[in-house]
Write a protein that holds these residues in place. Structure first.
Motif, PDB file in Angstrom:
ATOM      1  N   PHE A  77       0.795  -1.227   0.000  1.00 29.76           N
ATOM      2  CA  PHE A  77       0.000   0.000   0.000  1.00 29.76           C
ATOM      3  C   PHE A  77       0.831   1.282   0.000  1.00 29.76           C
ATOM      4  O   PHE A  77       1.820   1.391   0.706  1.00 29.76           O
ATOM      5  CB  PHE A  77      -0.895   0.048   1.251  1.00 29.76           C
ATOM      6  CG  PHE A  77      -2.010  -0.944   1.256  1.00 29.76           C
ATOM      7  CD1 PHE A  77      -2.587  -1.377   0.072  1.00 29.76           C
ATOM      8  CD2 PHE A  77      -2.501  -1.438   2.458  1.00 29.76           C
ATOM      9  CE1 PHE A  77      -3.647  -2.278   0.091  1.00 29.76           C
ATOM     10  CE2 PHE A  77      -3.552  -2.336   2.481  1.00 29.76           C
ATOM     11  CZ  PHE A  77      -4.127  -2.761   1.304  1.00 29.76           C
ATOM     12  N   CYS A  78       0.353   2.276  -0.763  1.00 30.55           N
ATOM     13  CA  CYS A  78       0.916   3.621  -0.670  1.00 30.55           C
ATOM     14  C   CYS A  78       0.292   4.297   0.556  1.00 30.55           C
ATOM     15  O   CYS A  78      -0.679   3.799   1.131  1.00 30.55           O
ATOM     16  CB  CYS A  78       0.575   4.413  -1.922  1.00 30.55           C
ATOM     17  SG  CYS A  78      -1.207   4.587  -2.199  1.00 30.55           S
ATOM     18  N   PHE A  79       0.842   5.451   0.954  1.00 34.59           N
ATOM     19  CA  PHE A  79       0.347   6.068   2.196  1.00 34.59           C
ATOM     20  C   PHE A  79      -1.106   6.497   2.102  1.00 34.59           C
ATOM     21  O   PHE A  79      -1.827   6.468   3.092  1.00 34.59           O
ATOM     22  CB  PHE A  79       1.243   7.222   2.658  1.00 34.59           C
ATOM     23  CG  PHE A  79       1.223   8.445   1.781  1.00 34.59           C
ATOM     24  CD1 PHE A  79       2.238   8.668   0.865  1.00 34.59           C
ATOM     25  CD2 PHE A  79       0.209   9.385   1.864  1.00 34.59           C
ATOM     26  CE1 PHE A  79       2.239   9.794   0.057  1.00 34.59           C
ATOM     27  CE2 PHE A  79       0.200  10.512   1.057  1.00 34.59           C
ATOM     28  CZ  PHE A  79       1.226  10.716   0.155  1.00 34.59           C
ATOM     29  N   GLY A  80      -1.582   6.874   0.892  1.00 33.90           N
ATOM     30  CA  GLY A  80      -2.984   7.294   0.748  1.00 33.90           C
ATOM     31  C   GLY A  80      -3.949   6.177   1.091  1.00 33.90           C
ATOM     32  O   GLY A  80      -4.963   6.377   1.762  1.00 33.90           O
ATOM     33  N   VAL A  81      -3.601   4.970   0.651  1.00 31.83           N
ATOM     34  CA  VAL A  81      -4.443   3.800   0.916  1.00 31.83           C
ATOM     35  C   VAL A  81      -4.341   3.376   2.384  1.00 31.83           C
ATOM     36  O   VAL A  81      -5.349   3.071   3.023  1.00 31.83           O
ATOM     37  CB  VAL A  81      -4.067   2.637  -0.038  1.00 31.83           C
ATOM     38  CG1 VAL A  81      -4.757   1.352   0.380  1.00 31.83           C
ATOM     39  CG2 VAL A  81      -4.448   2.988  -1.470  1.00 31.83           C
ATOM     40  N   VAL A  82      -3.118   3.400   2.921  1.00 33.33           N
ATOM     41  CA  VAL A  82      -2.919   3.057   4.341  1.00 33.33           C
ATOM     42  C   VAL A  82      -3.794   3.958   5.218  1.00 33.33           C
ATOM     43  O   VAL A  82      -4.498   3.506   6.117  1.00 33.33           O
ATOM     44  CB  VAL A  82      -1.428   3.220   4.751  1.00 33.33           C
ATOM     45  CG1 VAL A  82      -1.258   3.135   6.264  1.00 33.33           C
ATOM     46  CG2 VAL A  82      -0.576   2.154   4.069  1.00 33.33           C
ATOM     47  N   TYR A  83      -3.769   5.247   4.897  1.00 36.52           N
ATOM     48  CA  TYR A  83      -4.508   6.256   5.650  1.00 36.52           C
ATOM     49  C   TYR A  83      -6.012   5.975   5.608  1.00 36.52           C
ATOM     50  O   TYR A  83      -6.696   5.972   6.640  1.00 36.52           O
ATOM     51  CB  TYR A  83      -4.172   7.614   5.025  1.00 36.52           C
ATOM     52  CG  TYR A  83      -4.845   8.821   5.615  1.00 36.52           C
ATOM     53  CD1 TYR A  83      -4.590   9.210   6.926  1.00 36.52           C
ATOM     54  CD2 TYR A  83      -5.703   9.606   4.842  1.00 36.52           C
ATOM     55  CE1 TYR A  83      -5.190  10.347   7.450  1.00 36.52           C
ATOM     56  CE2 TYR A  83      -6.304  10.738   5.354  1.00 36.52           C
ATOM     57  CZ  TYR A  83      -6.043  11.102   6.661  1.00 36.52           C
ATOM     58  OH  TYR A  83      -6.647  12.229   7.184  1.00 36.52           O
ATOM     59  N   ALA A 126     -10.898   3.723   8.307  1.00 38.54           N
ATOM     60  CA  ALA A 126     -12.062   2.831   8.298  1.00 38.54           C
ATOM     61  C   ALA A 126     -11.990   1.859   9.462  1.00 38.54           C
ATOM     62  O   ALA A 126     -12.986   1.658  10.179  1.00 38.54           O
ATOM     63  CB  ALA A 126     -12.116   2.065   6.978  1.00 38.54           C
ATOM     64  N   GLU A 127     -10.814   1.271   9.680  1.00 35.54           N
ATOM     65  CA  GLU A 127     -10.682   0.282  10.763  1.00 35.54           C
ATOM     66  C   GLU A 127     -10.887   0.910  12.141  1.00 35.54           C
ATOM     67  O   GLU A 127     -11.505   0.299  13.010  1.00 35.54           O
ATOM     68  CB  GLU A 127      -9.307  -0.396  10.682  1.00 35.54           C
ATOM     69  CG  GLU A 127      -9.214  -1.331   9.494  1.00 35.54           C
ATOM     70  CD  GLU A 127      -7.925  -2.152   9.465  1.00 35.54           C
ATOM     71  OE1 GLU A 127      -8.014  -3.357   9.199  1.00 35.54           O
ATOM     72  OE2 GLU A 127      -6.847  -1.591   9.700  1.00 35.54           O
TER      73      GLU A 127
END
Length: 282
Positions: free
Chosen positions: A15-21, A26-27
């Protein structure tokens, strides 16, 4: 038959940071609440979407958004058009905004260009979530194209500003710019390609040459997945694109092959680990 494969996962993939964020956001909410709406797939990876929907994430489209009232809705990394924010206000929705900062910066630049009356061209994939959000900054007036040939029969203004979806290939972007200049247009080009994606070209190039076979793991809908897979294929002819372990075909391998596993910026590390385990146990 035992293949005795040596399997290595590319440490720069995942994952890139945008997706991690977006996923962490959400979690965090799903740890305390039973469900959370998300506008569109949180990430272009079916396996990861399934993991999160099992936790209570509810994926909805723009049509379904219209009928929601007083709910929380996550805006994913790809960003949204201004009309989505207007609708949220009207319907008293709380938007949890996980738009990627790189995308937000680009949206802002496009909006400013449009406000200054500049004609705008966007190099991007038709119908892609990010591109819809970008075009929304121009009241739908920007011309979107994913291939130069699409512009052949279009009456373009003599000067315009060229932008790119953040996950496109840098080489292609500059090639398009040069082509348009050579056709006599005055082009103001804004390279807005995400460096987290483009830096991976070089990393992948170095990674894939060390292996007999490459397994590239990505969702079929991932734009950068297609771009990055092309990079793998360019430097290692024995590169295979899969979305999950079921798609692995052992006729690809010879005994004692060295296998490299890599993926898109939307490919979760756990999925690549799963592919590795699967390969090692055969």
């Amino acid at each position: 038959m035992s293949y005795n494969l040596t399997v290595t996962i590319d440490k720069d993939s995942g994952f890139c940071f945008g997706v991690v964020y977006a996923i962490e956001m959400a979690e965090d909410i799903l740890d305390h609440e039973d469900y959370l709406y998300c506008l569109g797939d949180i990430v272009h990876n079916d396996e990861e979407v399934r993991r999160l929907t099992d936790k209570g994430l509810r994926i909805i489209d723009h049509e379904q958004l219209k009928s929601l009232r007083n709910e929380k809705v996550l805006v994913r990394a790809h960003g949204e058009a201004p009309s989505t924010y207007e609708l949220a206000l009207k319907n008293e929705l709380i938007l949890i905004d996980a738009s990627c900062p790189v995308v937000l910066k680009l949206q802002n630049r496009i909006k400013n260009s449009h406000d200054e009356g500049e004609p705008i061209l966007i190099f991007g994939k038709h119908g892609h979530a990010e591109v819809i959000g970008l075009q929304g900054q121009t009241d739908g007036q920007a011309i979107v194209f994913q291939d130069l040939s699409e512009l052949d029969n279009v009456d373009l203004p003599s000067s315009f500003t060229l932008y790119s979806q953040t996950t496109k290939s840098t080489d292609k972007f500059y090639h398009i710019k040069d082509q348009l200049l050579s056709r006599g247009y005055e082009v103001k080009a804004n390279d807005t390609i995400c460096r987290q994606v483009s830096n991976r070209y070089g990393d992948l190039e170095k990674f894939v040459v060390n292996f007999d076979k490459i397994i590239f793991v990505s969702g079929k809908k991932s734009s950068n997945g297609k771009v990055l897979y092309d990079v793998c294929k360019k430097y290692n002819d024995n590169a295979y694109f899969i979305s999950n372990v079921e798609e692995i075909d052992f006729s690809w391998f010879n005994p004692n092959d060295r296998v490299g596993i890599c993926g898109a910026t939307s490919t979760p590390m756990w999925l690549m680990e799963q592919v590795k385990a699967f390969l090692l146990h055969h």
